[in-house]
Design a protein around this motif. Structure first.
Motif: not given
Length: 274
Positions: A27-31, A69-76, A55-62, A97-101
């Protein structure tokens, strides 16, 4: 059970912080927007007993690298694929969850669903903005969202005020203790305001309706939506993704506030779609 922690390089000089605990089906959780691995503590404790739980901290999170660079959901979406490859994860259940979707749907757009077992999507419409307010499930009126971008995400205090208002008005259904609100705001402020603004705009201008339909036809999919917009969301999803299962629970942060009920919903879905 000991939590394995790793930093996985997804671009030169950019590392994502990942927790990897337990064994079994992954299971992969994406905040969501500006939040971190820590919001899923109750889910990690519960599901790591029976599943490999990531569980992942996306780039520039946590604890991940802060980068301009790459602070968009295409890069994520690309980042997610690189993490899964590095960890040798296949046939995972994605829990966004939320924008993690948006990250999950972007993965579908780029890489398809062949390596996804199922999807659990928490309280996020696949298109954030629409002028058809009476028909579509959206994040909110255009003027309100534009005002949030223009007036709040311009400095740290604005971001603090924005998250405070969102936490107390939308995320939970009870009155937050002072220390809880402080913790939620501090989670968000780990992402600098100028990056939060980029992510906010990227999320609001995304349109993943095609991917939402495609993925719901290809793999078992569960939407869990907050009570405050459940009637609109249910009607909208019945048209866009008729094969999707839709459940209602709490506010936007229902998996944190109502963790036992949320985990029961997830357990039932995972058991049905093993």
């Amino acid at each position: 059970m000991k939590t394995k922690e790793a930093y996985i390089e997804v671009d030169p000089g950019v590392e994502l912080y990942v927790q990897d605990i337990g064994t079994g089906d992954p299971i992969v959780f994406i905040p969501g927007f500006t939040f971190t691995t820590e919001v899923f503590t109750e889910q990690v404790e519960h599901f790591s007993k029976t599943h490999r739980t990531i569980v992942i901290d996306p780039r520039s999170h946590g604890r991940s690298t802060i980068t301009v660079q790459g602070n968009d959901y295409v890069t994520h979406g690309t980042d997610l694929q690189k993490v899964l490859n590095a960890l040798k994860v296949e046939n995972a259940t994605f829990v966004g969850w939320s924008f993690g979707c948006l990250t999950a749907w972007e993965y579908v757009r780029q890489f398809g669903t062949d390596h996804i077992n199922s999807l659990i999507l928490i309280d996020m419409p696949p298109k954030s903005l629409s002028l058809q307010q009476d028909e579509d499930w959206v994040e909110g009126p255009l003027d309100d969202l534009a005002a949030a971008y223009t007036n709040y995400l311009r400095n740290p205090q604005g971001q603090r005020d924005f998250i405070s208002a969102y936490a107390t008005g939308v995320m939970v259904q009870r009155e937050l203790k002072d220390e809880e609100l402080t913790w939620l705001v501090e989670q968000s402020l780990k992402t600098p305001y100028y990056i939060a603004a980029n992510l906010f705009a990227s999320g609001l201008f995304s349109d993943y309706r095609k991917e939402a339909t495609q993925s719901s036809e290809s793999v078992p999919t569960l939407f869990i939506v907050a009570e405050h917009w459940a009637p609109t969301a249910h009607t909208y999803l019945r048209k866009l993704t008729p094969q999707t299962s839709v459940k209602t629970l709490g506010g936007h942060l229902m998996f944190w506030e109502h963790s036992e009920k949320f985990n029961e919903l997830m357990d039932a879905f995972l058991e049905k779609n093993r």
